[in-house]
Design an enzyme around this catalytic site. Structure first.
Site, short mmCIF file in Angstrom:
data_model
loop_
_atom_site.label_atom_id
_atom_site.label_comp_id
_atom_site.label_asym_id
_atom_site.label_seq_id
_atom_site.Cartn_x
_atom_site.Cartn_y
_atom_site.Cartn_z
N THR A 199 89.21 59.47 92.82
CA THR A 199 88.72 60.99 92.95
C THR A 199 90.03 61.70 92.44
O THR A 199 91.07 61.64 92.62
CB THR A 199 88.27 61.34 94.36
OG1 THR A 199 89.37 60.94 95.12
CG2 THR A 199 87.16 60.74 94.88
N GLY A 204 90.30 48.93 101.15
CA GLY A 204 89.48 49.55 101.46
C GLY A 204 88.01 48.78 101.54
O GLY A 204 87.97 47.52 101.90
N ILE A 205 86.96 49.48 100.57
CA ILE A 205 85.47 48.61 100.54
C ILE A 205 85.86 47.52 99.88
O ILE A 205 85.42 46.50 100.22
CB ILE A 205 84.59 49.75 99.87
CG1 ILE A 205 84.18 50.86 100.69
CG2 ILE A 205 83.42 48.86 99.62
CD1 ILE A 205 83.53 51.91 100.14
N TYR A 253 83.69 63.33 89.55
CA TYR A 253 83.17 62.09 90.36
C TYR A 253 81.54 61.96 90.52
O TYR A 253 81.18 60.76 90.11
CB TYR A 253 83.77 62.41 91.83
CG TYR A 253 83.54 61.11 92.70
CD1 TYR A 253 84.32 59.92 92.66
CD2 TYR A 253 82.80 61.19 93.66
CE1 TYR A 253 84.27 58.85 93.47
CE2 TYR A 253 82.36 60.00 94.58
CZ TYR A 253 83.43 58.94 94.36
OH TYR A 253 83.23 57.96 95.32
N GLN A 313 78.03 66.74 94.77
CA GLN A 313 79.22 67.36 95.90
C GLN A 313 79.94 68.39 95.37
O GLN A 313 80.54 68.37 94.25
CB GLN A 313 79.94 66.25 96.49
CG GLN A 313 80.91 66.33 97.50
CD GLN A 313 80.33 66.99 98.80
OE1 GLN A 313 80.06 68.25 98.83
NE2 GLN A 313 79.87 66.18 99.70
N TYR A 357 79.75 58.09 103.43
CA TYR A 357 81.22 58.02 103.66
C TYR A 357 81.75 57.11 104.74
O TYR A 357 81.10 56.71 105.82
CB TYR A 357 81.48 59.41 104.48
CG TYR A 357 81.39 60.70 103.35
CD1 TYR A 357 82.55 60.93 102.99
CD2 TYR A 357 80.00 61.19 103.20
CE1 TYR A 357 82.38 62.27 102.06
CE2 TYR A 357 80.08 61.97 102.00
CZ TYR A 357 81.20 62.65 101.52
OH TYR A 357 81.10 63.83 100.55
P1 NDP Z 1 90.26 53.24 97.97
O1 NDP Z 1 91.18 54.47 97.28
O2 NDP Z 1 90.68 52.86 99.41
O3 NDP Z 1 90.68 51.90 97.07
C1 NDP Z 1 90.49 52.05 95.68
C2 NDP Z 1 90.76 50.61 95.20
O4 NDP Z 1 90.59 50.53 93.74
C3 NDP Z 1 92.15 50.15 95.24
O5 NDP Z 1 92.28 48.79 95.33
C4 NDP Z 1 92.90 50.35 94.00
O6 NDP Z 1 93.71 49.78 93.76
C5 NDP Z 1 91.85 50.18 92.93
N1 NDP Z 1 91.93 51.15 91.78
C6 NDP Z 1 92.07 52.35 91.59
N2 NDP Z 1 92.21 52.57 90.18
C7 NDP Z 1 92.03 51.67 89.57
C8 NDP Z 1 92.31 51.22 88.24
N3 NDP Z 1 92.72 52.05 87.29
N4 NDP Z 1 92.49 49.78 87.95
C9 NDP Z 1 92.25 48.86 88.69
N5 NDP Z 1 92.22 49.20 90.22
C10 NDP Z 1 91.95 50.27 90.58
O7 NDP Z 1 88.82 53.32 97.55
P2 NDP Z 1 87.59 52.88 98.60
O8 NDP Z 1 87.58 51.68 99.27
O9 NDP Z 1 87.16 54.01 99.54
O10 NDP Z 1 86.26 53.22 97.59
C11 NDP Z 1 85.82 51.92 96.71
C12 NDP Z 1 84.77 52.29 95.91
O11 NDP Z 1 83.75 52.95 96.57
C13 NDP Z 1 85.20 53.56 94.91
O12 NDP Z 1 84.33 53.16 93.62
C14 NDP Z 1 84.67 54.71 95.43
O13 NDP Z 1 84.28 55.91 94.66
C15 NDP Z 1 83.05 54.08 96.21
N6 NDP Z 1 83.07 54.89 97.39
C16 NDP Z 1 83.69 55.12 98.40
C17 NDP Z 1 83.44 55.97 99.39
C18 NDP Z 1 84.10 56.17 100.59
O14 NDP Z 1 83.64 56.90 101.52
N7 NDP Z 1 85.11 55.59 100.77
C19 NDP Z 1 81.99 56.70 99.40
C20 NDP Z 1 81.17 56.36 98.20
C21 NDP Z 1 81.61 55.61 97.20
P3 NDP Z 1 95.44 50.01 94.00
O15 NDP Z 1 95.32 49.53 95.73
O16 NDP Z 1 96.38 49.21 93.24
O17 NDP Z 1 95.57 51.47 93.96
#
Ligand code: NDP
Length: 240
Positions: A86, A13-14, A147, A141, A179
């Site tokens: 989330t 993701g991001i 969250y 939200q 988003y």
């Molecule tokens: P994804 O769900 O696509 O990816 C999440 C990433 O975080 C994965 O690499 C996952 O690892 C890792 N992760 C989750 N839990 C843990 C943990 N306990 N320890 C270590 N790594 C962890 O998320 P996004 O890319 O969508 O989001 C990235 C950030 O941006 C988040 O903080 C999110 O809240 C924020 N955000 C996202 C938005 C969106 O629209 N997508 C909007 C606003 C904010 P693994 O692959 O091993 O599961």
């Protein structure tokens, strides 16, 4: 020697986009992840970026993870706290576990990770921290008290740490994405997503690379005067 950067949740993701763009800019990147080994290995093979598995909600695991990165690459000068989850539900249906898990993963992780790198940043008199918040931490939200609380906490954390780091050459900023088209947003039901996109003036979801651009801007060596700020990247959905 190029600066060492850790991106938490940096394999999907991001975070994936941030890891890749930082590498392209010449940083030595360590991408952390939490559990999805398959995605992490595929990412590492494709990008050449080393991956490190630990749970960012676990204080000791962060300490050990950062020590391992330091041993492999050198002291960490750039930290991007991106990992987040989330566990949505309205307050009257939310169990305590869903509350605590999101607070610990999304907000507790910022403390755990910053605590693990701060001594080296202070010693180097240089550091760049970027915390990934959310539009939903700014605006709230429905169905996300956990969250929204965690993400809005990130913004307070950022401003307080920025004050502490300023005299040491350490900048601390937040990005509040709107988003963005990732797995996290793919989990939103299509009918809800349609309504959300209708409220985005730019008329589409954001791309992960559009957040990565913001991170690269904030961590640059010549960004020393930008600290304690929140960069909103949301297609005009929320302006304040
Ligand atoms: P994804 O769900 O696509 O990816 C999440 C990433 O975080 C994965 O690499 C996952 O690892 C890792 N992760 C989750 N839990 C843990 C943990 N306990 N320890 C270590 N790594 C962890 O998320 P996004 O890319 O969508 O989001 C990235 C950030 O941006 C988040 O903080 C999110 O809240 C924020 N955000 C996202 C938005 C969106 O629209 N997508 C909007 C606003 C904010 P693994 O692959 O091993 O599961």
């Amino acid at each position: 020697m190029s600066r060492v950067a850790i991106v938490t949740g940096g394999t999907r993701g991001i975070g994936e986009a941030i890891s890749i763009m930082l590498k392209e800019k010449g940083y030595q990147v360590a991408a952390n992840y939490g559990g999805n080994d398959e995605r992490a290995q595929e990412f590492s093979k494709r990008t050449g970026i080393p991956v490190y598995k630990w749970d960012v909600s676990d204080y000791k695991a962060c300490e050990e993870g950062v020590a391992k990165v330091k041993e492999d690459l050198g002291p960490v000068e750039i930290l991007v706290n991106n990992a987040g989850i989330t566990r949505d539900g309205t307050l009257h249906r939310m169990d305590q576990e869903s509350w605590q898990k999101v607070i610990d993963t999304d907000l507790g992780s910022c403390f755990n990770m910053c605590r693990a790198v701060i001594e080296d940043m202070r010693a180097a008199k240089f550091g760049r921290v970027v915390n990934i918040g959310s539009i939903n931490g700014q605006a709230g939200q429905y169905g996300q008290v956990n969250y929204a609380a965690a993400k809005s906490g990130i913004h307070g954390f950022t401003k307080a740490m920025a004050q502490e780091g300023a005299a040491q050459g350490i900048t601390v900023n937040a990005i509040a994405p709107g988003y963005i088209d990732t797995d996290m947003v793919a989990a939103v039901p299509p009918q809800v997503l349609e309504k959300i996109v209708a409220k985005i003036p730019v008329g589409r979801l954001g791309k992960a690379s559009e957040i990565a651009r913001g991170v690269c801007f904030l961590v640059a060596d010549d960004g020393g005067f930008i600290t304690g700020s929140t960069l909103s990247i949301n297609g005009g959905q929320h302006m304040y």
